[in-house]
Write a protein that holds these residues in place. Structure first.
Motif, PDB file in Angstrom:
ATOM      1  N   PHE A  26       0.827  -1.203   0.000  1.00  9.29           N
ATOM      2  CA  PHE A  26       0.000   0.000   0.000  1.00  9.29           C
ATOM      3  C   PHE A  26       0.864   1.257   0.000  1.00  9.29           C
ATOM      4  N   ALA A  27       1.912   1.268   0.816  1.00  6.58           N
ATOM      5  CA  ALA A  27       2.813   2.422   0.858  1.00  6.58           C
ATOM      6  C   ALA A  27       3.507   2.627  -0.482  1.00  6.58           C
ATOM      7  N   THR A  28       3.848   1.542  -1.167  1.00  8.21           N
ATOM      8  CA  THR A  28       4.455   1.644  -2.488  1.00  8.21           C
ATOM      9  C   THR A  28       3.493   2.292  -3.469  1.00  8.21           C
ATOM     10  N   ALA A  29       2.229   1.882  -3.432  1.00 10.89           N
ATOM     11  CA  ALA A  29       1.225   2.475  -4.324  1.00 10.89           C
ATOM     12  C   ALA A  29       1.083   3.973  -4.052  1.00 10.89           C
ATOM     13  N   VAL A  30       1.044   4.348  -2.780  1.00 12.13           N
ATOM     14  CA  VAL A  30       0.905   5.759  -2.415  1.00 12.13           C
ATOM     15  C   VAL A  30       2.144   6.542  -2.846  1.00 12.13           C
ATOM     16  N   LEU A  31       3.332   6.000  -2.577  1.00 11.32           N
ATOM     17  CA  LEU A  31       4.566   6.715  -2.900  1.00 11.32           C
ATOM     18  C   LEU A  31       4.792   6.838  -4.405  1.00 11.32           C
ATOM     19  N   ILE A  64       8.298   4.147 -13.525  1.00  9.31           N
ATOM     20  CA  ILE A  64       7.440   3.032 -13.100  1.00  9.31           C
ATOM     21  C   ILE A  64       7.749   1.789 -13.925  1.00  9.31           C
ATOM     22  N   TYR A  65       8.029   1.950 -15.222  1.00 10.37           N
ATOM     23  CA  TYR A  65       8.423   0.812 -16.061  1.00 10.37           C
ATOM     24  C   TYR A  65       9.730   0.189 -15.538  1.00 10.37           C
ATOM     25  N   TRP A  66      10.691   1.033 -15.148  1.00  6.66           N
ATOM     26  CA  TRP A  66      11.950   0.541 -14.596  1.00  6.66           C
ATOM     27  C   TRP A  66      11.713  -0.198 -13.281  1.00  6.66           C
ATOM     28  N   TRP A  67      10.846   0.370 -12.417  1.00 10.20           N
ATOM     29  CA  TRP A  67      10.497  -0.266 -11.140  1.00 10.20           C
ATOM     30  C   TRP A  67       9.925  -1.659 -11.393  1.00 10.20           C
ATOM     31  N   ARG A  68       9.035  -1.765 -12.408  1.00 16.89           N
ATOM     32  CA  ARG A  68       8.418  -3.050 -12.730  1.00 16.89           C
ATOM     33  C   ARG A  68       9.451  -4.039 -13.258  1.00 16.89           C
ATOM     34  N   LYS A  73       6.651  -6.824 -10.834  1.00 17.26           N
ATOM     35  CA  LYS A  73       5.319  -6.232 -10.826  1.00 17.26           C
ATOM     36  C   LYS A  73       5.458  -4.784 -10.374  1.00 17.26           C
ATOM     37  N   VAL A  74       4.448  -3.974 -10.696  1.00 11.62           N
ATOM     38  CA  VAL A  74       4.489  -2.600 -10.218  1.00 11.62           C
ATOM     39  C   VAL A  74       4.285  -2.571  -8.709  1.00 11.62           C
ATOM     40  N   PHE A  75       3.338  -3.382  -8.232  1.00 18.23           N
ATOM     41  CA  PHE A  75       3.078  -3.473  -6.793  1.00 18.23           C
ATOM     42  C   PHE A  75       3.304  -4.909  -6.337  1.00 18.23           C
ATOM     43  N   PRO A  76       4.577  -5.285  -6.112  1.00 19.54           N
ATOM     44  CA  PRO A  76       4.858  -6.672  -5.733  1.00 19.54           C
ATOM     45  C   PRO A  76       4.371  -6.991  -4.326  1.00 19.54           C
ATOM     46  N   ARG A  77       3.957  -8.231  -4.151  1.00 20.29           N
ATOM     47  CA  ARG A  77       3.465  -8.677  -2.837  1.00 20.29           C
ATOM     48  C   ARG A  77       4.615  -8.793  -1.838  1.00 20.29           C
ATOM     49  N   GLN A  78       5.760  -9.255  -2.292  1.00 22.36           N
ATOM     50  CA  GLN A  78       6.937  -9.406  -1.439  1.00 22.36           C
ATOM     51  C   GLN A  78       7.940  -8.309  -1.816  1.00 22.36           C
ATOM     52  N   LEU A  79       7.875  -7.189  -1.143  1.00 22.77           N
ATOM     53  CA  LEU A  79       8.748  -6.058  -1.437  1.00 22.77           C
ATOM     54  C   LEU A  79       9.737  -5.884  -0.296  1.00 22.77           C
ATOM     55  N   VAL A  86      14.009   3.482  -0.207  1.00 24.36           N
ATOM     56  CA  VAL A  86      14.605   4.229  -1.318  1.00 24.36           C
ATOM     57  C   VAL A  86      13.528   5.039  -2.037  1.00 24.36           C
ATOM     58  N   LEU A  87      12.358   4.453  -2.225  1.00 22.76           N
ATOM     59  CA  LEU A  87      11.252   5.165  -2.864  1.00 22.76           C
ATOM     60  C   LEU A  87      10.818   6.366  -2.024  1.00 22.76           C
ATOM     61  N   ALA A  88      10.776   6.199  -0.718  1.00 19.81           N
ATOM     62  CA  ALA A  88      10.419   7.322   0.160  1.00 19.81           C
ATOM     63  C   ALA A  88      11.480   8.424   0.095  1.00 19.81           C
ATOM     64  N   VAL A  89      12.754   8.055   0.047  1.00 18.08           N
ATOM     65  CA  VAL A  89      13.835   9.041  -0.031  1.00 18.08           C
ATOM     66  C   VAL A  89      13.761   9.808  -1.351  1.00 18.08           C
ATOM     67  N   VAL A  90      13.455   9.122  -2.439  1.00 20.09           N
ATOM     68  CA  VAL A  90      13.311   9.793  -3.738  1.00 20.09           C
ATOM     69  C   VAL A  90      12.154  10.791  -3.691  1.00 20.09           C
ATOM     70  N   ASN A  91      11.055  10.416  -3.052  1.00 18.35           N
ATOM     71  CA  ASN A  91       9.922  11.333  -2.932  1.00 18.35           C
ATOM     72  C   ASN A  91      10.277  12.560  -2.102  1.00 18.35           C
ATOM     73  N   VAL A  92      11.021  12.362  -1.027  1.00 22.16           N
ATOM     74  CA  VAL A  92      11.448  13.505  -0.208  1.00 22.16           C
ATOM     75  C   VAL A  92      12.368  14.415  -1.016  1.00 22.16           C
ATOM     76  N   ALA A  93      13.273  13.836  -1.795  1.00 20.00           N
ATOM     77  CA  ALA A  93      14.183  14.643  -2.622  1.00 20.00           C
ATOM     78  C   ALA A  93      13.405  15.443  -3.662  1.00 20.00           C
ATOM     79  N   LEU A  94      12.382  14.844  -4.273  1.00 16.97           N
ATOM     80  CA  LEU A  94      11.559  15.564  -5.240  1.00 16.97           C
ATOM     81  C   LEU A  94      10.780  16.692  -4.568  1.00 16.97           C
TER      82      LEU A  94
END
Length: 103
Positions: A26-31, A64-68, A73-79, A86-94
């Motif tokens: 869920f956090a991945t989808a939001v981020l 998102i294509y690179w993430w997949r 998967k875009v939203f993998p079950r086992q992340l 790293v995704l949260a840090v990228v969002n903070v930097a943006l």
């Protein structure tokens, strides 16, 4: 006379993802969604036009294509937690970049 092959006493159990995995998904989808919006706003602020927002959207699509391609998967079950951090840090930097561009 027939011979039956031996069966294991207990079948091996596979690890099932729990609530922590659901929260990370869920956090991945939001981020990813929030990061796409931030990238569009950064593009708008940099070029001062809708074309910058369009370029931000294209960049987010490639991201998102690179993430997949990395996770299958875009939203993998086992992340892994590292990927979510790293995704949260990228969002903070943006977000910091956007605040620096606006002021």
């Amino acid at each position: 006379m027939t011979v039956n092959p031996m069966q294991p006493a207990h079948p091996a159990k596979q690890a099932t993802p729990g609530a922590g995995s659901d929260i990370k998904t869920f956090a991945t989808a939001v981020l990813l969604t929030f990061g796409t919006g931030l990238l569009m706003m950064d593009g708008w602020a940099l070029l001062d036009s809708g074309f910058g927002a369009f370029l931000g959207l294209v960049g987010a699509g490639f991201g998102i294509y690179w993430w997949r391609s990395i996770h299958g998967k875009v939203f993998p079950r086992q992340l892994s937690t590292k990927s979510a951090v790293v995704l949260a840090v990228v969002n903070v930097a943006l977000a910091v970049l956007l605040l620096l561009l606006v002021s």
